[in-house]
Design an enzyme around this catalytic site. Sequence first.
Site, mmCIF file in Angstrom:
data_model
loop_
_atom_site.group_PDB
_atom_site.id
_atom_site.type_symbol
_atom_site.label_atom_id
_atom_site.label_comp_id
_atom_site.label_asym_id
_atom_site.label_seq_id
_atom_site.Cartn_x
_atom_site.Cartn_y
_atom_site.Cartn_z
ATOM 1 N N ASN A 32 0.881 -1.173 0.000
ATOM 2 C CA ASN A 32 0.000 0.000 0.000
ATOM 3 C C ASN A 32 0.920 1.224 0.000
ATOM 4 O OD1 ASN A 32 -1.786 2.039 0.516
ATOM 5 N ND2 ASN A 32 -2.680 1.112 2.360
ATOM 6 N N ARG A 58 -2.760 -2.129 -3.306
ATOM 7 C CA ARG A 58 -3.967 -1.351 -3.048
ATOM 8 C C ARG A 58 -3.961 -0.177 -4.026
ATOM 9 N NH1 ARG A 58 -5.114 3.243 1.279
ATOM 10 N NH2 ARG A 58 -7.360 3.337 1.057
ATOM 11 N N HIS A 108 -12.818 2.810 0.647
ATOM 12 C CA HIS A 108 -12.715 1.825 1.747
ATOM 13 C C HIS A 108 -13.393 0.510 1.372
ATOM 14 C CE1 HIS A 108 -12.623 5.496 4.645
ATOM 15 N NE2 HIS A 108 -11.395 5.144 4.327
ATOM 16 N N HIS A 166 -16.969 2.225 9.036
ATOM 17 C CA HIS A 166 -15.499 2.214 9.083
ATOM 18 C C HIS A 166 -15.037 3.581 9.598
ATOM 19 C CE1 HIS A 166 -11.406 1.312 7.247
ATOM 20 N NE2 HIS A 166 -11.360 2.621 7.408
ATOM 21 N N GLY A 183 -11.805 5.306 10.691
ATOM 22 C CA GLY A 183 -10.358 5.464 10.874
ATOM 23 C C GLY A 183 -10.056 6.940 10.801
ATOM 24 N N ARG A 243 -11.048 15.762 7.447
ATOM 25 C CA ARG A 243 -11.971 16.095 6.344
ATOM 26 C C ARG A 243 -13.353 16.406 6.890
ATOM 27 N NH1 ARG A 243 -11.032 10.805 3.022
ATOM 28 N NH2 ARG A 243 -9.067 10.401 4.083
ATOM 29 N N ASP A 268 -6.633 13.373 16.396
ATOM 30 C CA ASP A 268 -6.485 12.082 17.068
ATOM 31 C C ASP A 268 -7.675 11.869 18.012
ATOM 32 O OD1 ASP A 268 -5.818 9.917 18.687
ATOM 33 O OD2 ASP A 268 -3.673 10.345 18.517
ATOM 34 N N ARG A 304 -8.243 9.729 20.219
ATOM 35 C CA ARG A 304 -7.920 9.438 21.619
ATOM 36 C C ARG A 304 -7.843 10.704 22.446
ATOM 37 N NH1 ARG A 304 -3.590 5.252 19.632
ATOM 38 N NH2 ARG A 304 -3.601 6.876 18.087
ATOM 39 N N GLY A 362 -13.598 2.856 15.410
ATOM 40 C CA GLY A 362 -14.712 1.908 15.555
ATOM 41 C C GLY A 362 -14.349 0.703 16.404
ATOM 42 N N GLU A 363 -13.088 0.268 16.312
ATOM 43 C CA GLU A 363 -12.676 -0.922 17.066
ATOM 44 C C GLU A 363 -12.328 -0.589 18.506
ATOM 45 O OE1 GLU A 363 -9.438 -2.730 14.811
ATOM 46 O OE2 GLU A 363 -10.633 -2.501 12.996
ATOM 47 N N ASN A 364 -11.870 0.659 18.731
ATOM 48 C CA ASN A 364 -11.292 0.977 20.046
ATOM 49 C C ASN A 364 -12.091 1.928 20.919
ATOM 50 O OD1 ASN A 364 -8.694 -0.456 19.875
ATOM 51 N ND2 ASN A 364 -8.408 0.858 18.103
ATOM 52 N N GLU A 402 -7.572 -5.089 5.880
ATOM 53 C CA GLU A 402 -7.567 -4.802 4.443
ATOM 54 C C GLU A 402 -6.441 -5.560 3.735
ATOM 55 O OE1 GLU A 402 -7.994 -0.679 5.861
ATOM 56 O OE2 GLU A 402 -8.877 -0.283 3.900
HETATM 57 P P1 ADP Z 1 -6.194 4.965 9.038
HETATM 58 O O1 ADP Z 1 -5.857 3.534 8.677
HETATM 59 O O2 ADP Z 1 -7.359 5.541 8.310
HETATM 60 O O3 ADP Z 1 -5.010 5.890 9.072
HETATM 61 P P2 ADP Z 1 -6.927 3.884 11.645
HETATM 62 O O4 ADP Z 1 -7.956 2.889 11.243
HETATM 63 O O5 ADP Z 1 -5.617 3.376 12.128
HETATM 64 O O6 ADP Z 1 -6.707 4.977 10.525
HETATM 65 O O7 ADP Z 1 -7.574 4.830 12.775
HETATM 66 C C1 ADP Z 1 -6.912 5.940 13.261
HETATM 67 C C2 ADP Z 1 -7.789 6.620 14.288
HETATM 68 O O8 ADP Z 1 -8.114 5.680 15.313
HETATM 69 C C3 ADP Z 1 -7.137 7.824 14.973
HETATM 70 O O9 ADP Z 1 -8.044 8.911 15.011
HETATM 71 C C4 ADP Z 1 -6.899 7.312 16.387
HETATM 72 O O10 ADP Z 1 -6.978 8.346 17.311
HETATM 73 C C5 ADP Z 1 -8.056 6.360 16.552
HETATM 74 N N1 ADP Z 1 -7.843 5.428 17.682
HETATM 75 C C6 ADP Z 1 -6.920 4.480 17.811
HETATM 76 N N2 ADP Z 1 -7.007 3.901 19.042
HETATM 77 C C7 ADP Z 1 -8.019 4.536 19.687
HETATM 78 C C8 ADP Z 1 -8.621 4.426 20.977
HETATM 79 N N3 ADP Z 1 -8.183 3.544 21.874
HETATM 80 N N4 ADP Z 1 -9.654 5.239 21.276
HETATM 81 C C9 ADP Z 1 -10.102 6.148 20.386
HETATM 82 N N5 ADP Z 1 -9.586 6.292 19.173
HETATM 83 C C10 ADP Z 1 -8.568 5.513 18.807
#
Ligand code: ADP
Length: 400
Positions: free
Chosen positions: A7, A95, A184, A212, A214, A245, A286, A288, A337-339, A388
């Site tokens: 990628n 990709r 995506h 999704h 990210g 964005r 970010d 987080r 979405g995962e975290n 992916e």
């Molecule tokens: P991409 O592949 O599009 O660059 P990711 O799927 O890795 O992005 O997602 C990045 C985003 O996930 C960032 O905004 C990051 O802050 C957020 N993220 C990662 N871990 C956590 C968490 N524990 N809580 C909240 N957001 C998180």
Amino acid sequence: MKVLVINTGSSSIKYQLFDMPKGAVLCTGLVEKVGEDESILTHKKYPDSDEEVKHIETNPIKDHTVGMNRVAELLIDPAWGVLGSAKEIDLVGHRVVHGGESFSSTTEITQEVKDKIKELSPLAPLHNPANLIGIEVAEQIFTNARQIAVFDTAFHHSLPEEAYRYAIPNSLYEENGIRVYGFHGTSHRYITKRAASLLDKPLNKLNIVTIHLGNGASMAAIKNGKSIDTTLGLTPLPGLVMGTRSGDIDPGVIFYLNETLGYSLPEIKSLLNKESGLKGLAGDNDMRSVTERAEAGDKEAMLALAIYTYRIKKYIGAYMAAIGAKPDAVVFTAGVGENSAVIRSMSVDGLSHLGIEIDAELNKARGGERKISTLESAVAIWVIPTNEELEIARQAFELT
Ligand code: ADP
């Protein structure tokens, strides 16, 4: 069979070496800051296993050719590699972000395919040219391998015309290809296949809403296993609030910025792509840190989260209407979405009248693929980590 997935971004190369069809990851890595003085190469052999070996180097990597050559050396290095020779790589899966209307599925790369990817560059100026460099460099290094392109837009080729057309003069679609393409796709496809398996439903009977989240973010309405609508469009700018964005915005804002406030078009482009979204609302892209600030009572961060999740909620309702039947599940994936339990919880808050009810305890628990809805919830809520790279390896493997 050894499949290398690549990628390539404008200043980065992400790679993973798979043993297919097992799907085992042999090596993974990332070259960052290509073209700068302090490039960083992080390489792992047997990642996330007891045998993991990690190697980091910070040498200047002047371009993608130098970067990819170094990756090829590491793959055969006695300590950090797993191959005797780069010739052992059978397939390279690339990709490619924009496949336009030309590519509805995974395709073996020929000169004609490369010309087409180049022709589509105005639609993805940050991505397609970089993807093409990755292809050309890989062709020179991995001379024994067949090169395969996996397009981010391909999964959304099933969109019906009412979903992919904009209400602008027909000729702009017919002569210039201005329509929704969506992105995506590899992630939405992977999630759809995993959901069918986890929910034990045949793929062609599966109805879900995929979310999704990210840095870039998008949703898709999946009916009978196929994408029938998605939030990104001609470009990766509309839809959900993203890291930098804006997502959906009244196009009139662009004229107002230009005609009344004196912004130039390049300034508006940069504003909407790089300075908006979470960054525009909370000064930080970010999730987080924005979440931490919101939890500490920071009003700006709280509002950013409210706007971010309200947009997701609106699209859940819209996509349930588009599917036209009770979906089997709403699925969260990617970094946020995962975290982020907070984002998931706020996104579905107040949707019990649609049969969507999150279980607060299950939502807080961490882990891999997991159901986080209550027993009473008519629509299941799932977290399914995306992959992916594995999907690209599978697509390349299945094609050949
Ligand atoms: P991409 O592949 O599009 O660059 P990711 O799927 O890795 O992005 O997602 C990045 C985003 O996930 C960032 O905004 C990051 O802050 C957020 N993220 C990662 N871990 C956590 C968490 N524990 N809580 C909240 N957001 C998180």
